[in-house]
Each structure stands twice: as structure tokens, then as C-alpha cells.
Design a protein around this motif. Structure first.
Motif, mmCIF file in Angstrom:
data_model
loop_
_atom_site.group_PDB
_atom_site.id
_atom_site.type_symbol
_atom_site.label_atom_id
_atom_site.label_comp_id
_atom_site.label_asym_id
_atom_site.label_seq_id
_atom_site.Cartn_x
_atom_site.Cartn_y
_atom_site.Cartn_z
ATOM 1 N N PHE A 106 -23.380 88.399 -4.900
ATOM 2 C CA PHE A 106 -22.169 89.182 -5.393
ATOM 3 C C PHE A 106 -21.534 88.511 -6.490
ATOM 4 C CE2 PHE A 106 -22.888 89.601 -0.527
ATOM 5 C CZ PHE A 106 -22.935 90.846 -0.534
ATOM 6 N N ASP A 107 -22.329 87.933 -7.333
ATOM 7 C CA ASP A 107 -21.522 87.287 -8.741
ATOM 8 C C ASP A 107 -20.958 88.467 -9.625
ATOM 9 O OD1 ASP A 107 -20.513 85.470 -10.377
ATOM 10 O OD2 ASP A 107 -22.341 85.204 -11.367
ATOM 11 N N GLY A 108 -19.718 88.263 -9.995
ATOM 12 C CA GLY A 108 -19.229 89.303 -10.909
ATOM 13 C C GLY A 108 -18.476 90.464 -10.077
ATOM 14 N N ARG A 109 -18.624 90.586 -8.926
ATOM 15 C CA ARG A 109 -18.075 91.531 -7.955
ATOM 16 C C ARG A 109 -16.516 91.025 -7.330
ATOM 17 N NH1 ARG A 109 -21.992 94.560 -3.857
ATOM 18 N NH2 ARG A 109 -24.241 94.149 -5.196
ATOM 19 N N ILE A 110 -16.428 89.792 -6.988
ATOM 20 C CA ILE A 110 -15.284 89.344 -6.081
ATOM 21 C C ILE A 110 -14.103 89.401 -7.206
ATOM 22 C CG2 ILE A 110 -15.791 86.709 -6.664
ATOM 23 C CD1 ILE A 110 -15.002 86.290 -3.874
ATOM 24 N N LEU A 111 -13.151 89.412 -6.712
ATOM 25 C CA LEU A 111 -11.863 89.446 -7.549
ATOM 26 C C LEU A 111 -10.548 88.957 -6.802
ATOM 27 C CD1 LEU A 111 -10.104 92.637 -7.846
ATOM 28 C CD2 LEU A 111 -12.095 92.749 -6.469
ATOM 29 N N ALA A 112 -9.516 88.310 -7.368
ATOM 30 C CA ALA A 112 -8.490 88.004 -6.527
ATOM 31 C C ALA A 112 -7.355 89.106 -6.606
ATOM 32 C CB ALA A 112 -7.819 86.528 -7.038
ATOM 33 N N LEU A 113 -6.967 89.388 -5.425
ATOM 34 C CA LEU A 113 -5.672 90.145 -5.255
ATOM 35 C C LEU A 113 -4.505 89.558 -5.681
ATOM 36 C CD1 LEU A 113 -6.536 92.005 -2.085
ATOM 37 C CD2 LEU A 113 -6.972 92.587 -4.285
ATOM 38 N N ASP A 114 -4.378 88.247 -5.510
ATOM 39 C CA ASP A 114 -3.138 87.446 -5.820
ATOM 40 C C ASP A 114 -3.677 85.828 -6.028
ATOM 41 O OD1 ASP A 114 -3.075 86.377 -3.292
ATOM 42 O OD2 ASP A 114 -1.549 88.025 -2.729
ATOM 43 N N GLU A 115 -2.812 85.054 -5.935
ATOM 44 C CA GLU A 115 -3.259 83.549 -5.898
ATOM 45 C C GLU A 115 -3.626 82.919 -4.675
ATOM 46 O OE1 GLU A 115 1.234 83.697 -5.866
ATOM 47 O OE2 GLU A 115 -0.274 84.773 -6.791
ATOM 48 N N HIS A 116 -3.629 83.766 -3.674
ATOM 49 C CA HIS A 116 -3.843 83.265 -2.356
ATOM 50 C C HIS A 116 -4.994 84.162 -1.320
ATOM 51 C CE1 HIS A 116 -0.585 80.532 -2.918
ATOM 52 N NE2 HIS A 116 0.174 81.826 -2.858
#
Length: 361
Positions: free
Chosen positions: A274-284
Motif C-alpha cells: 500500500f505504499d503511496g496510498r496511505i495518508l494522514a488526516l491530521d497529526e494523529h
């Protein structure tokens, strides 16, 4: 170029002298720069296209396009700082802490050298145009003995700004991260300060005043000025569009953000598949899109998921997630259970099942 080509030998071990513009007899006016003239930075065209201007780390020179013959050359190897004016009339360069202005057509001095300009590590040069007037901003950063910005109109000092500019380590190699930007009209300038703000200055005829201070996001490394009174604060991970004539933020974006939390799946699985797909909605909070119609994230954060993701075709067309069915599941086990009867051969779902089995031991 009609009589040759510039090319880049990326695989060649000897890089500095591989981009040769001219060989053979060197005119007397350029013999001080050696038998060959190479290009290690992007050259620029003269306004009429008849000459090519080159400012290297070791010399600056001009080549006649019709013949391929260098017209003149000056050494800059001591200070490695040289910039051409947008109208193609002047070269400004640093040599032994003296700021020189040269006629771009002849290479001859166009003004007396400016003493005590500072070493190359403290100084950056930025040309702009106000009508027919070429304006140079010499920016002395926070590490200089006397920080500030000196403005030269047609090679004459006209203003000195009492400001402490930031020092951006990449500014000399990456023009996206310049700490000074001229307004397209040339009557104002924006400077990124050591305090992390962007100050907008009016630079009229004999008139100097600070117009306003704009808040730049943390991580800002440079400033740009576009059309329609829009200033851009830019960094490796941040981008903010600001109105130059107000405090309005037109757009703000953060890239490559990371969350201070455990990944939805173990690291090996995430980075392998899943590299390149994951993202952070915020810092937590992490969000892991698994399929075109599902993601692992806190279900109560659906609004945040829908704000960051969209269905896209060919990187040209997109439509919002809420226009269709999109599942948001709190963890991998719940996601696998929810889709167990819907699909069995999808690569993403198969990898998800495998990760759940490994976690269960």
C-alpha cells in the motif's frame, strides 16, 4: 539552437565539463575562463533569442547562437553567485565580496562595484522589472553582519529595507525556495523573514514602506508572487496562497504529512503493498485506502476522508466520494469481515486478509 544541441550525460562520471557549448579557438575575451566552457546550471535566452546567457558556479559567459562562439566571459569561481536581468541587459555577480554589474552585451563593467556586499553564504540576488527599469534585490540573510534588503534601480542603490530575511539552505540550488519575490508590476516585493512571516513592501520612486505582514505556514522555505495579487508561500511539504492586498488565505495545502500514531497495518504490509496510498488526516490519524470503494480510518472521520479522497480517471477527471458508495472501516479485521462475501480475488482485499491472519498468529 541551429548548429548544435545541449544534452545531459546523467550516467557519466565526469559531470562538470560534459556540457560543452564551444570547442576550438577561444576568443581572447574569454581566455581567462579556460579552453572549454561548460554548463552546470540552466542557461537563459536573450530577449531576442540571439544569445545564450550562462551563469555557472565558476564563470558567467554569453554565447552567440548563430556561430556558437562565446562573446565574453568573467570568472565567478570565488563566490559562485551570478544572475542575469530579465531584460537581458545586465549581469549581477559577486566577486570577493564586491557586487558587480556588467553589460550583458560586452561584459564590461556597467557600474562601480558595490563594496562589502557580503559573502555568498549570506547573500542572494533577485532581478525584477518595473516598466523599462531593471531592479535588483540583494538580500542579506539573518546570518549576515547587517541583514536587510538593498534594492538597485538600473544599478544604483535606491532603497534599503530594515528587515531580517530568512536564510534558506536550498535557495541557491532550487529557485522555488527564493526568500524574495518581486510583484509582476515591479513596484512591490515580498520577503520571507527569519521570524517565519512574509512582509510585503512598497518600493516606489524614493518611497519605501511596509504594507503588511502575512502569516506563512511552518516549513515555508520560499516565496513566489503570481498574477492577480497572489503570493505563494512554498516549502517541501507546505503550499499556501495568500492575497497580497489583504490577509485572505486563498488556499492552504500540506503534503507528505505523517501521523503520530500506529499504522492501520503492520509496517511491512503497508510499505510492500500500500505504499503511496496511505495518508494522514491530521497529526494523529491515518487513513489507508484499500479499494476504490473502501478505506481503513475512524468512521467518525468520514468527512475528513471525503475531503481528501476522490474517484479519479486518468488523472483528468474526478468526482466526490459521497456521490457513490464508499465504506470506511475502523480496522483491517472489520474491513475483511465486511467484504468477505463481496469479493475474494481483489489484490487489496487479499493482502488485507493476509495481514489479518498474520496479526492473529
Amino acid at each position: 539552437m541551429e548548429h548544435g544541441a545541449l544534452f545531459w550525460l546523467a550516467e557519466h562520471a565526469e559531470m562538470p565539463h560534459e556540457h560543452i557549448l564551444a570547442k576550438g579557438p577561444v576568443p581572447a575575451s574569454v581566455q581567462d575562463c579556460g579552453e572549454e566552457l561548460g554548463v552546470d546550471r540552466s542557461p537563459v535566452w536573450s530577449p531576442d533569442g540571439s544569445r545564450l546567457y550562462v551563469a555557472n558556479r565558476s564563470e558567467a559567459f554569453v554565447v552567440d547562437v548563430a556561430t556558437g562562439v562565446p562573446l565574453w566571459c568573467t570568472g565567478t569561481r570565488v563566490d559562485w553567485l551570478a544572475e542575469w536581468s530579465p531584460d537581458g541587459r545586465y549581469l549581477a555577480h559577486l566577486h570577493q565580496r564586491l557586487l558587480h554589474f556588467r553589460d550583458a552585451a560586452t561584459g564590461r563593467p556597467a557600474a562601480d562595484p558595490v563594496p562589502n556586499a557580503g559573502p555568498r553564504w549570506d547573500l542572494s540576488l533577485h532581478w525584477g522589472m518595473r516598466g523599462d527599469t531593471a531592479r535588483l534585490a540583494a538580500v542579506l540573510s539573518e546570518v549576515a553582519a547587517e541583514p536587510g534588503v538593498e534594492v538597485y534601480d538600473d544599478r544604483r542603490l535606491s532603497h534599503r529595507l530594515a528587515v531580517t530575511p530568512a536564510r534558506t539552505a536550498l535557495a541557491r540550488e532550487n529557485k522555488d525556495f527564493a526568500v524574495w519575490a518581486w510583484a509582476p508590476s515591479g513596484d512591490r516585493g515580498a520577503v520571507l523573514t527569519a521570524a517565519g512571516d512574509i512582509e510585503v513592501w512598497w518600493l516606489g520612486d524614493g518611497e519605501l514602506r511596509r504594507l503588511r505582514t502575512l502569516a506563512a505556514p511552518a516549513g515555508t522555505q520560499g516565496v513566489l508572487w503570481g498574477i492577480d495579487e497572489v503570493i505563494v508561500a512554498v516549502g517541501e511539504r507546505v503550499l499556501r496562497f495568500l492575497r497580497a492586498d489583504s490577509d485572505e488565505i486563498v488556499g492552504a495545502y500540506t503534503f507528505l504529512r505523517e501521523a503520530d500514531a500506529e499504522l492501520p497495518l503492520h509496517e511491512g504490509c503497508v510499505y510492500d503493498h500500500f505504499d503511496g496510498r496511505i495518508l494522514a488526516l491530521d497529526e494523529h490519524t491515518w487513513c489507508l485506502p484499500v479499494e476504490p470503494d473502501m478505506a481503513i480510518a475512524p468512521p467518525e472521520r468520514r468527512a475528513g476522508v471525503e475531503a481528501q479522497l476522490a474517484w479519479i480517471v486518468d488523472r483528468r477527471y474526478a468526482w466526490p466520494l459521497h456521490w457513490g458508495r464508499f465504506g470506511v472501516w475502523p480496522d483491517a479485521a472489520t474491513a475483511v469481515a465486511a467484504v468477505a462475501n463481496l469479493r475474494s480475488t481483489s489484490p487489496g482485499t487479499w493482502k488485507l486478509r493476509q495481514a489479518v491472519r498474520q496479526a492473529a498468529g
